[in-house]
Design a protein around this motif. Sequence first.
Motif, PDB file in Angstrom:
ATOM      1  N   ILE A   1       0.816  -1.218   0.000  1.00 48.69           N
ATOM      2  CA  ILE A   1       0.000   0.000   0.000  1.00 48.69           C
ATOM      3  C   ILE A   1       0.845   1.262   0.000  1.00 48.69           C
ATOM      4  CG2 ILE A   1      -1.845   1.251   1.184  1.00 48.69           C
ATOM      5  CD1 ILE A   1      -2.724  -1.259   2.493  1.00 48.69           C
ATOM      6  N   PHE A   2       1.899   1.277   0.851  1.00 48.79           N
ATOM      7  CA  PHE A   2       2.685   2.492   1.032  1.00 48.79           C
ATOM      8  C   PHE A   2       4.087   2.353   0.423  1.00 48.79           C
ATOM      9  CE2 PHE A   2      -0.139   2.610   4.859  1.00 48.79           C
ATOM     10  CZ  PHE A   2      -0.791   3.792   4.564  1.00 48.79           C
ATOM     11  N   ALA A   3       4.702   3.470   0.094  1.00 47.14           N
ATOM     12  CA  ALA A   3       6.104   3.449  -0.323  1.00 47.14           C
ATOM     13  C   ALA A   3       6.931   2.813   0.801  1.00 47.14           C
ATOM     14  CB  ALA A   3       6.589   4.864  -0.600  1.00 47.14           C
ATOM     15  N   GLU A   4       7.970   2.081   0.430  1.00 45.27           N
ATOM     16  CA  GLU A   4       8.711   1.292   1.423  1.00 45.27           C
ATOM     17  C   GLU A   4       9.335   2.171   2.509  1.00 45.27           C
ATOM     18  OE1 GLU A   4      11.425  -1.397  -0.503  1.00 45.27           O
ATOM     19  OE2 GLU A   4       9.827  -2.287  -1.735  1.00 45.27           O
TER      20      GLU A   4
ATOM     21  N   CYS B   1       7.749   8.264  -2.669  1.00 49.64           N
ATOM     22  CA  CYS B   1       7.106   7.500  -3.749  1.00 49.64           C
ATOM     23  C   CYS B   1       7.923   7.647  -5.030  1.00 49.64           C
ATOM     24  CB  CYS B   1       5.678   7.973  -3.970  1.00 49.64           C
ATOM     25  SG  CYS B   1       4.542   7.477  -2.656  1.00 49.64           S
ATOM     26  N   LYS B   2       8.265   8.889  -5.367  1.00 52.30           N
ATOM     27  CA  LYS B   2       9.033   9.155  -6.584  1.00 52.30           C
ATOM     28  C   LYS B   2      10.366   8.416  -6.552  1.00 52.30           C
ATOM     29  CE  LYS B   2       9.968  11.256 -10.428  1.00 52.30           C
ATOM     30  NZ  LYS B   2       9.144  11.035 -11.631  1.00 52.30           N
ATOM     31  N   LYS B   3      11.028   8.472  -5.390  1.00 49.09           N
ATOM     32  CA  LYS B   3      12.361   7.872  -5.244  1.00 49.09           C
ATOM     33  C   LYS B   3      12.306   6.365  -5.497  1.00 49.09           C
ATOM     34  CE  LYS B   3      16.112   7.510  -1.929  1.00 49.09           C
ATOM     35  NZ  LYS B   3      16.280   7.271  -0.481  1.00 49.09           N
ATOM     36  N   GLN B   4      11.180   5.771  -5.129  1.00 50.45           N
ATOM     37  CA  GLN B   4      11.032   4.316  -5.306  1.00 50.45           C
ATOM     38  C   GLN B   4      10.621   3.984  -6.738  1.00 50.45           C
ATOM     39  OE1 GLN B   4       8.629   2.543  -2.131  1.00 50.45           O
ATOM     40  NE2 GLN B   4       8.093   0.842  -3.500  1.00 50.45           N
ATOM     41  N   GLY B   5      10.403   4.982  -7.570  1.00 43.77           N
ATOM     42  CA  GLY B   5      10.023   4.719  -8.952  1.00 43.77           C
ATOM     43  C   GLY B   5       8.533   4.601  -9.167  1.00 43.77           C
ATOM     44  N   ILE B   6       7.759   4.929  -8.142  1.00 42.83           N
ATOM     45  CA  ILE B   6       6.290   4.955  -8.263  1.00 42.83           C
ATOM     46  C   ILE B   6       5.914   6.052  -9.269  1.00 42.83           C
ATOM     47  CG2 ILE B   6       4.153   5.350  -6.966  1.00 42.83           C
ATOM     48  CD1 ILE B   6       5.834   2.890  -6.060  1.00 42.83           C
ATOM     49  N   THR B   7       4.881   5.812 -10.064  1.00 42.82           N
ATOM     50  CA  THR B   7       4.447   6.828 -11.037  1.00 42.82           C
ATOM     51  C   THR B   7       3.086   7.435 -10.698  1.00 42.82           C
ATOM     52  OG1 THR B   7       3.518   5.042 -12.375  1.00 42.82           O
ATOM     53  CG2 THR B   7       5.721   5.833 -12.986  1.00 42.82           C
ATOM     54  N   ASN B   8       2.271   6.670  -9.937  1.00 46.38           N
ATOM     55  CA  ASN B   8       0.906   7.130  -9.632  1.00 46.38           C
ATOM     56  C   ASN B   8       0.629   7.010  -8.144  1.00 46.38           C
ATOM     57  OD1 ASN B   8       1.020   6.131 -12.445  1.00 46.38           O
ATOM     58  ND2 ASN B   8      -1.116   6.792 -12.488  1.00 46.38           N
ATOM     59  N   ILE B   9      -0.066   7.995  -7.596  1.00 47.32           N
ATOM     60  CA  ILE B   9      -0.467   7.885  -6.199  1.00 47.32           C
ATOM     61  C   ILE B   9      -1.948   8.233  -6.052  1.00 47.32           C
ATOM     62  CG2 ILE B   9       1.831   8.275  -5.236  1.00 47.32           C
ATOM     63  CD1 ILE B   9       1.121  11.148  -4.675  1.00 47.32           C
ATOM     64  N   THR B  10      -2.515   7.749  -4.953  1.00 47.22           N
ATOM     65  CA  THR B  10      -3.929   8.030  -4.678  1.00 47.22           C
ATOM     66  C   THR B  10      -4.063   8.526  -3.237  1.00 47.22           C
ATOM     67  OG1 THR B  10      -4.544   5.889  -3.715  1.00 47.22           O
ATOM     68  CG2 THR B  10      -4.588   6.052  -6.125  1.00 47.22           C
ATOM     69  N   THR B  11      -5.156   9.167  -2.980  1.00 40.10           N
ATOM     70  CA  THR B  11      -5.502   9.523  -1.608  1.00 40.10           C
ATOM     71  C   THR B  11      -6.978   9.868  -1.562  1.00 40.10           C
ATOM     72  OG1 THR B  11      -4.679  10.679   0.353  1.00 40.10           O
ATOM     73  CG2 THR B  11      -5.150  12.058  -1.562  1.00 40.10           C
ATOM     74  N   GLU B  12      -7.460  10.105  -0.342  1.00 39.86           N
ATOM     75  CA  GLU B  12      -8.825  10.619  -0.198  1.00 39.86           C
ATOM     76  C   GLU B  12      -8.729  11.959   0.500  1.00 39.86           C
ATOM     77  OE1 GLU B  12      -7.654   8.215   1.774  1.00 39.86           O
ATOM     78  OE2 GLU B  12      -7.591   9.501   3.551  1.00 39.86           O
ATOM     79  N   THR B  13      -9.773  12.761   0.388  1.00 44.06           N
ATOM     80  CA  THR B  13      -9.786  14.022   1.125  1.00 44.06           C
ATOM     81  C   THR B  13     -11.222  14.344   1.492  1.00 44.06           C
ATOM     82  OG1 THR B  13      -8.722  16.213   1.135  1.00 44.06           O
ATOM     83  CG2 THR B  13     -10.057  15.691  -0.791  1.00 44.06           C
ATOM     84  N   GLY B  14     -11.369  14.978   2.668  1.00 42.40           N
ATOM     85  CA  GLY B  14     -12.711  15.378   3.095  1.00 42.40           C
ATOM     86  C   GLY B  14     -12.893  16.836   2.734  1.00 42.40           C
ATOM     87  N   ALA B  15     -12.459  17.712   3.649  1.00 39.66           N
ATOM     88  CA  ALA B  15     -12.566  19.153   3.416  1.00 39.66           C
ATOM     89  C   ALA B  15     -11.646  19.606   2.284  1.00 39.66           C
ATOM     90  CB  ALA B  15     -12.235  19.902   4.697  1.00 39.66           C
ATOM     91  N   GLY B  16     -10.558  18.882   2.054  1.00 43.92           N
ATOM     92  CA  GLY B  16      -9.717  19.200   0.908  1.00 43.92           C
ATOM     93  C   GLY B  16      -8.337  19.746   1.228  1.00 43.92           C
ATOM     94  N   GLN B  17      -8.029  19.964   2.507  1.00 44.09           N
ATOM     95  CA  GLN B  17      -6.714  20.516   2.861  1.00 44.09           C
ATOM     96  C   GLN B  17      -5.609  19.536   2.474  1.00 44.09           C
ATOM     97  OE1 GLN B  17      -5.958  23.515   3.944  1.00 44.09           O
ATOM     98  NE2 GLN B  17      -7.291  24.221   5.583  1.00 44.09           N
ATOM     99  N   TRP B  18      -5.781  18.283   2.812  1.00 44.84           N
ATOM    100  CA  TRP B  18      -4.764  17.288   2.501  1.00 44.84           C
ATOM    101  C   TRP B  18      -4.666  17.086   0.988  1.00 44.84           C
ATOM    102  CZ3 TRP B  18      -0.491  14.955   3.320  1.00 44.84           C
ATOM    103  CH2 TRP B  18      -0.177  13.758   2.662  1.00 44.84           C
ATOM    104  N   GLY B  19      -5.784  17.008   0.336  1.00 47.55           N
ATOM    105  CA  GLY B  19      -5.782  16.811  -1.116  1.00 47.55           C
ATOM    106  C   GLY B  19      -5.063  17.941  -1.835  1.00 47.55           C
TER     107      GLY B  19
END
Lengths: 443, 443
Positions: free
Chosen positions: B50-53, B126-144
């Motif tokens: 699920i998460f970057a190492e 994530c980038k350092k590990q070579g990941i190209t896509n990430i996802t998340t959720e947001t409620g009010a939108g601050q984190w997003g």
Amino acid sequence: MKTESKKFLLQEKEIPEAWYNIVPDMKVKPAPMLDPATKRELKAEDLYPIFAEELAKQEMNTTDQWIEIPEEVRDMYKIWRPTPLVRAAGLEKALDTPAHIYFKNESVSPVGSHKLNSAIAQAYYCKKQGITNITTETGAGQWGAALSLAAQHFGLALAVYMVKVSYNQKPYRRSIMQTYGAEVIASPSMSTKAGRKIITDNPTCQGSLGTAISEAVELAMSTPNCKYTLGSVLNHVSLHQTVIGLEAEKQMEMAGEYPDIIIGCFGGGSNFSGISFPFLRHNLAGERNTRFIAAEPESCPKLTMGEFRYDFGDEAGYTPLIPMLTLGHEFMPANIHAGGLRYHGAGSIVSRLKKDGIIDAVDIPQLETFAAATLFARTEGIIPAPESSHAIAAAIREAKKAKEEGRQKVILFNLSGHGLIDMASYDRYFAGDLTDCKYEPAK
Amino acid sequence: MKTESKKFLLQEKEIPEAWYNIVPDMKVKPAPMLDPATKRELKAEDLYPIFAEELAKQEMNTTDQWIEIPEEVRDMYKIWRPTPLVRAAGLEKALDTPAHIYFKNESVSPVGSHKLNSAIAQAYYCKKQGITNITTETGAGQWGAALSLAAQHFGLALAVYMVKVSYNQKPYRRSIMQTYGAEVIASPSMSTKAGRKIITDNPTCQGSLGTAISEAVELAMSTPNCKYTLGSVLNHVSLHQTVIGLEAEKQMEMAGEYPDIIIGCFGGGSNFSGISFPFLRHNLAGERNTRFIAAEPESCPKLTMGEFRYDFGDEAGYTPLIPMLTLGHEFMPANIHAGGLRYHGAGSIVSRLKKDGIIDAVDIPQLETFAAATLFARTEGIIPAPESSHAIAAAIREAKKAKEEGRQKVILFNLSGHGLIDMASYDRYFAGDLTDCKYEPAK
């Protein structure tokens, strides 16, 4: 990615101690304001019924190069000043330009724009004179928000006439003013003769800046111990904004460079003057040869296509006659999203400088400004105000030119505000709903 | 009005070089996360799908007190860090308190909140590990919003599942994410099995954070080279936020004082941990006796009224079991305007610290937070986020207590964000439409 200095920061004690008044250094001075009825040249005293006396004196001051910033004003500047000077390394990289791009970040003010620099000074001088109530008008709401904060701080009651269409379309800016404790009235309103007349003639009138000015001036004139304030155009407003350029001058020194080109967006002139005048004094003294570019909207090109003549500052013709580059005070600019740049004329100092070839101007189409804004947001992290995006677009044009010419130019622009309260405009841009709006002269 | 230092500013080179990991200093460590099916203790490797190492390793790190901040992350911190520490002299005066009140101003981030501190770190790893896509959720939108900026900077494609009711009610935050180049999907959506099932069962479902998490995790698990990210609750998120407290520590030294009381608002724990943990290490070492107060909403009092037990991190029960103070993962908090604090549980570190009496918590009614926010806006000039207003309200309570006791306490709180994108909440407050919302346990 290298770890270079990105921001150049000053300490609080380096907030300027005086504003810079450019008029004494101008070889050709702006012509005086005139009484519209008699064509008589106005003196400071003639403005006392409307403005605080100290502000009226600053407006007419052609002799003092430096005007001391009162301690109480500097104290309040400390809420967010000094503001950072930032090297736009991400933008440079995206443009693959040899130019070095810097921006002065005025968006860090708690109201999100440079307007607070003058709002604090104006509220202070009113308070000092024993004034208890002040009025103003606001279109998009940046000036009204800044003045609301300043009025609250100095314990002044403030009535803001907000153009009705903005009052309804931009509820966030209205809420900001109310949170700071101001009374916000949708204009036209029933609270003034001017407003009542318009409502009676046209009950669904959505208002205009001209009407809002008329209402604010009328309330100030008819209320005991009340003065009117203005957020741009006038000389004393530009004066207060010179803290921007004075700080930037020190910060460019920290960066070890001097700007070849300085850019500000242009509505009435306050932020352009603020970033430019302190640097311009070195041009006027023959020490430097910096190029100054005012970036105005294509739809409202008073600097490039305006006529140089006396005109009213407001639509309705209530103000003194001001010597200005103007599209005519009855000109209604297209409804672009940079609401703060929709003004028919330029202040008298900038108009004179432009006429004498001392500064330049460019006109930017709306879509180009939003493209520039999006690139800036994605490379520098800050979503700019639609107004400020005109300066960004002009800076990008110059950076591209530097690349074509293979020259390492140093470009400085003023980021006058952030766009977090203007996201509806970005929405429309991304949805493809925005268009360019060519200038159409008044009939 | 005196000219005293109001802000305490650090230079860029003083941005911390390492994050502080509190776990090695805790005498009683948080219990491990468990696999919900087998109740087996989880290792870092179990989180790799699920998460970057690197983030998974940080999550489980109980031995390294300091974790170096990569140059690329520090470089990006420079966009807005170091943030100011401010003496709230205006608020002190309004309260007529002998207390000295300071706040760390995290609202100056270009997205307006502290969330960017961890968003940049997570995108980087994530980038350092070579990941190209990430996802998340947001409620009010601050984190997003924060993650959108970070993902754009590191060239990652980002899909944000935004709770449908917020997607429609908070269009500004959605636009901000889109301006930074993120894809924003209203959740529940047709893009995942979890979303399709909910829409099929209930076509008008307005979504929940639990559903949005399920969709984001499902997309991450089913997309090649894609990881999931989270903006609070987890240990590695709190770790990244310690830059707040580490800077504040240096700045309190510049101010020549040490806080008696430190306050942060509390949702999942990231900003409270960020301001507190670096100071708390001196308590744990027996050198200081500072009081730490987590300010949570009255309607969602997991710290004061929650049960200490294993529970799921999300409503739907997809996450590992986390040892936490919890109101139960199915608890639906009242729809208060501090959307970022509507979470059923506290992260495992804070839960442990609270259980062991090392930190305190208070519950604040909604109307008290808006009254505090308004006073703060009018005295300090910054309109705070509804979340941060909980910290302000708690600070005001302590300052009033100091006055009653006649003691000159030093209070520090974290202003985690500004409220310029939350003005609709202020509108409702001024209109008298808001109410307090008592806690009602899940049935």
